[in-house]
Scaffold this motif. Structure first.
Motif, PDB file in Angstrom:
ATOM      1  N   THR A 125      -6.024  13.962  -7.941  1.00 43.91           N
ATOM      2  CA  THR A 125      -4.951  13.026  -7.613  1.00 43.91           C
ATOM      3  C   THR A 125      -4.671  12.263  -8.969  1.00 43.91           C
ATOM      4  O   THR A 125      -5.800  11.769  -9.339  1.00 43.91           O
ATOM      5  CB  THR A 125      -5.264  12.172  -6.601  1.00 43.91           C
ATOM      6  OG1 THR A 125      -5.821  13.184  -5.409  1.00 43.91           O
ATOM      7  CG2 THR A 125      -4.237  11.352  -6.229  1.00 43.91           C
ATOM      8  N   ARG A 177     -11.922   2.161   5.900  1.00 42.19           N
ATOM      9  CA  ARG A 177     -10.957   1.736   4.756  1.00 42.19           C
ATOM     10  C   ARG A 177     -11.608   0.830   3.769  1.00 42.19           C
ATOM     11  O   ARG A 177     -12.814   0.667   3.819  1.00 42.19           O
ATOM     12  CB  ARG A 177      -9.843   0.730   5.398  1.00 42.19           C
ATOM     13  CG  ARG A 177     -10.265  -0.403   6.104  1.00 42.19           C
ATOM     14  CD  ARG A 177      -8.996  -1.261   6.625  1.00 42.19           C
ATOM     15  NE  ARG A 177      -9.314  -2.512   7.406  1.00 42.19           N
ATOM     16  CZ  ARG A 177      -8.611  -3.270   7.922  1.00 42.19           C
ATOM     17  NH1 ARG A 177      -7.286  -3.228   7.351  1.00 42.19           N
ATOM     18  NH2 ARG A 177      -8.879  -4.261   8.787  1.00 42.19           N
ATOM     19  N   HIS A 211      -4.355   1.512  -3.005  1.00 46.18           N
ATOM     20  CA  HIS A 211      -3.908   2.448  -2.093  1.00 46.18           C
ATOM     21  C   HIS A 211      -3.169   3.596  -2.940  1.00 46.18           C
ATOM     22  O   HIS A 211      -3.373   4.763  -2.692  1.00 46.18           O
ATOM     23  CB  HIS A 211      -2.577   1.744  -1.334  1.00 46.18           C
ATOM     24  CG  HIS A 211      -1.677   2.664  -0.778  1.00 46.18           C
ATOM     25  ND1 HIS A 211      -2.188   3.239   0.735  1.00 46.18           N
ATOM     26  CD2 HIS A 211      -0.569   3.054  -0.812  1.00 46.18           C
ATOM     27  CE1 HIS A 211      -1.105   4.006   1.080  1.00 46.18           C
ATOM     28  NE2 HIS A 211      -0.162   3.993   0.120  1.00 46.18           N
ATOM     29  N   ARG A 212      -2.654   3.528  -4.150  1.00 42.06           N
ATOM     30  CA  ARG A 212      -1.972   4.575  -4.941  1.00 42.06           C
ATOM     31  C   ARG A 212      -3.188   5.407  -5.480  1.00 42.06           C
ATOM     32  O   ARG A 212      -2.883   6.515  -5.712  1.00 42.06           O
ATOM     33  CB  ARG A 212      -1.153   3.796  -6.106  1.00 42.06           C
ATOM     34  CG  ARG A 212       0.122   3.531  -5.836  1.00 42.06           C
ATOM     35  CD  ARG A 212       0.881   2.636  -6.846  1.00 42.06           C
ATOM     36  NE  ARG A 212       2.375   2.177  -6.466  1.00 42.06           N
ATOM     37  CZ  ARG A 212       3.407   2.387  -6.864  1.00 42.06           C
ATOM     38  NH1 ARG A 212       3.123   3.488  -7.717  1.00 42.06           N
ATOM     39  NH2 ARG A 212       4.262   1.956  -6.576  1.00 42.06           N
ATOM     40  N   ASN A 213      -4.356   4.903  -5.932  1.00 38.42           N
ATOM     41  CA  ASN A 213      -5.468   5.545  -6.379  1.00 38.42           C
ATOM     42  C   ASN A 213      -6.141   6.278  -5.188  1.00 38.42           C
ATOM     43  O   ASN A 213      -7.391   6.951  -5.829  1.00 38.42           O
ATOM     44  CB  ASN A 213      -6.370   4.695  -7.476  1.00 38.42           C
ATOM     45  CG  ASN A 213      -5.386   4.503  -8.674  1.00 38.42           C
ATOM     46  OD1 ASN A 213      -4.555   5.193  -8.938  1.00 38.42           O
ATOM     47  ND2 ASN A 213      -5.975   3.543  -9.455  1.00 38.42           N
ATOM     48  N   HIS A 214      -5.940   6.252  -4.096  1.00 41.72           N
ATOM     49  CA  HIS A 214      -6.600   6.714  -2.930  1.00 41.72           C
ATOM     50  C   HIS A 214      -8.197   6.477  -3.112  1.00 41.72           C
ATOM     51  O   HIS A 214      -8.862   7.346  -2.893  1.00 41.72           O
ATOM     52  CB  HIS A 214      -6.339   8.335  -3.088  1.00 41.72           C
ATOM     53  CG  HIS A 214      -4.842   8.826  -2.941  1.00 41.72           C
ATOM     54  ND1 HIS A 214      -3.987   8.418  -1.796  1.00 41.72           N
ATOM     55  CD2 HIS A 214      -3.990   9.102  -3.858  1.00 41.72           C
ATOM     56  CE1 HIS A 214      -2.836   8.830  -1.848  1.00 41.72           C
ATOM     57  NE2 HIS A 214      -2.720   9.210  -3.290  1.00 41.72           N
ATOM     58  N   ASN A 248     -11.723   5.691  -2.008  1.00 40.86           N
ATOM     59  CA  ASN A 248     -12.440   5.810  -0.872  1.00 40.86           C
ATOM     60  C   ASN A 248     -13.826   5.804  -0.991  1.00 40.86           C
ATOM     61  O   ASN A 248     -14.858   6.193  -0.330  1.00 40.86           O
ATOM     62  CB  ASN A 248     -12.205   7.202   0.003  1.00 40.86           C
ATOM     63  CG  ASN A 248     -12.187   8.239  -0.812  1.00 40.86           C
ATOM     64  OD1 ASN A 248     -12.988   8.128  -1.988  1.00 40.86           O
ATOM     65  ND2 ASN A 248     -12.107   9.351  -0.284  1.00 40.86           N
TER      66      ASN A 248
END
Length: 306
Positions: free
Chosen positions: A2, A47, A87-90, A92
Motif C-alpha cells: 500500500t 482500531r 487512516h490513509r497509511n492503513h 494497524n
C-alpha cells in the motif's frame, strides 16, 4: 504494498514526494522543532489510538515559542491531520509519528525573523514496535559530552539542530560498548539519557532530574509519575541528581515515546541493584504498556482514537 503518505505544504502527498529544497533554512541551520508521537493498535477495539496527542502538540507549540517559529496550524488542526494520516497509511500496529514545524524560507543567513518569512508543518509515520531491545535491560555509560544548556540551545524545546548533541553522545556510547548513555549538565549533575528521561529507584521512591537540570519536560515522564502514584502508591521526587547516585540506585530506567520504558541493568559497568530488572520497573513497564494499548479504562483519556 500500500502506498504511504506524508503531509507537507498543506496537503497529503505520496511519501516519496515529501521532499524539501536543499536551500531550505531548516536544512541549512537546523531551525525546526519536532515531536515524537506513538500510536498503538487497541486489541479490544480493533482500531488505532495515538498516545497523549494533544499534549504532544501543545509542547510542539511551546517549542515554537521558545525559538521563535510561527506555528501555521493550531492543536486541533494538527490532531485532525494526524488521524487522517494514520487512516490513509492503513496503520494497524505500533506506529511512530514525526511532526515537524520548520523554517521553510529558501535563504542564506541564520536569523529566524525577517520580513515575509514562512514556517511550515509536515508529518510522516513509520512502523515502530521498539526503539531499543530492552527485554533484558540495557547497559548505560556516562557520556563525556555535556547536555546543552538552557541558555545555549534549550533542552526544554525539541529543536532539530540540538540533536547533534544527542548524536555525539550516543555514537560514542555505542563505540564504547553501551546501549545508551546518561549525559550530565555543565555543573556535573545528571540530566537525562541521550534522548530519554531517567528515573532511579531508591528506598522505594522514584527519583528523576528536576526540569531545571536541562531536560526535556517529558510526556512519558509525567505519565509514569502519574501511574506510579495512582496505581502503585509510589512517591516521585524531582531534584538534582549526582553522578554517583547512579551507582547506588536500587533500580533504574529510561522513559520516552519511542523507547517507552527501558530498564537499566548497569551504569559504567557497575550493576544496578543485583543486575536484574527490578520489580518496580517491571510493574511500571506493564502498567504503561496496558495504558497505551487501551487496557486501563482510567487512562482512556490519554488516547486519541482513530
Amino acid at each position: 504494498m500500500t502506498s504511504q503518505y506524508a503531509y507537507i505544504r498543506g496537503t497529503f502527498v505520496p511519501l516519496e514526494d515529501a521532499t524539501i529544497n536543499i536551500r531550505t533554512h531548516a536544512f541549512l541551520y537546523g531551525t525546526a522543532v519536532f515531536e515524537g508521537i506513538k500510536a498503538y493498535w487497541l486489541p479490544e477495539e480493533n482500531r488505532m489510538a495515538a498516545f497523549r496527542l494533544k499534549e504532544h502538540y501543545q509542547r510542539l507549540i511551546q517549542s515554537c515559542r521558545i525559538i521563535g517559529l510561527q506555528h501555521p496550524l493550531d492543536v486541533d488542526a494538527m490532531i485532525d491531520i494526524t488521524k487522517e494520516l494514520l487512516h490513509r497509511n492503513h496503520c494497524n500496529s505500533a506506529t511512530y509519528l514525526r511532526p515537524i514545524i520548520y523554517k521553510s524560507d529558501l535563504r542564506i543567513g541564520p536569523i529566524l525573523k525577517v520580513p515575509h518569512t514562512h514556517d511550515d508543518f509536515c508529518l510522516f509515520s513509520v512502523p515502530m514496535d521498539g526503539y531499543l531491545d530492552t527485554s533484558n535491560g540495557i547497559k548505560v555509560g556516562v557520556s563525556s559530552w555535556r547536555r546543552l544548556d538552557d541558555n545555549a540551545i534549550p533542552a526544554r524545546a525539541k529543536v532539530n539542530g540540538a540533536y547533534v548533541n544527542t548524536a555525539l553522545a550516543k555514537t560514542d556510547g555505542y563505540a564504547s560498548g553501551f546501549d545508551d548513555v546518561v549525559v550530565l549538565t555543565n555543573e556535573g549533575h545528571v540530566a537525562e539519557g541521550s534522548a530519554m528521561n531517567l528515573f532511579l529507584v531508591r528506598d522505594g521512591k522514584l527519583i528523576t532530574s528536576s526540569i531545571t537540570d536541562n531536560i526535556l519536560e517529558g510526556i512519558t515522564r509525567s505519565s509514569v509519575i502519574e501511574l506510579a502514584a495512582k496505581e502503585l502508591g509510589l512517591e516521585s521526587v524531582s531534584r538534582t541528581i549526582d553522578r554517583t547516585e547512579l551507582y547506588i540506585a536500587d533500580e533504574a530506567f529510561f522513559v520516552g515515546t519511542a523507547t517507552e520504558l527501558a530498564p537499566i541493568t548497569s551504569f559504567d559497568h557497575r550493576p544496578v541493584g543485583d543486575g536484574a530488572i527490578g520489580e518496580i520497573t517491571k510493574k511500571l513497564r506493564d502498567l504503561y504498556s496496558k495504558a497505551v494499548h487501551g487496557l486501563l479504562p482510567d487512562y482512556h483519556h490519554w488516547l486519541t482514537k482513530v
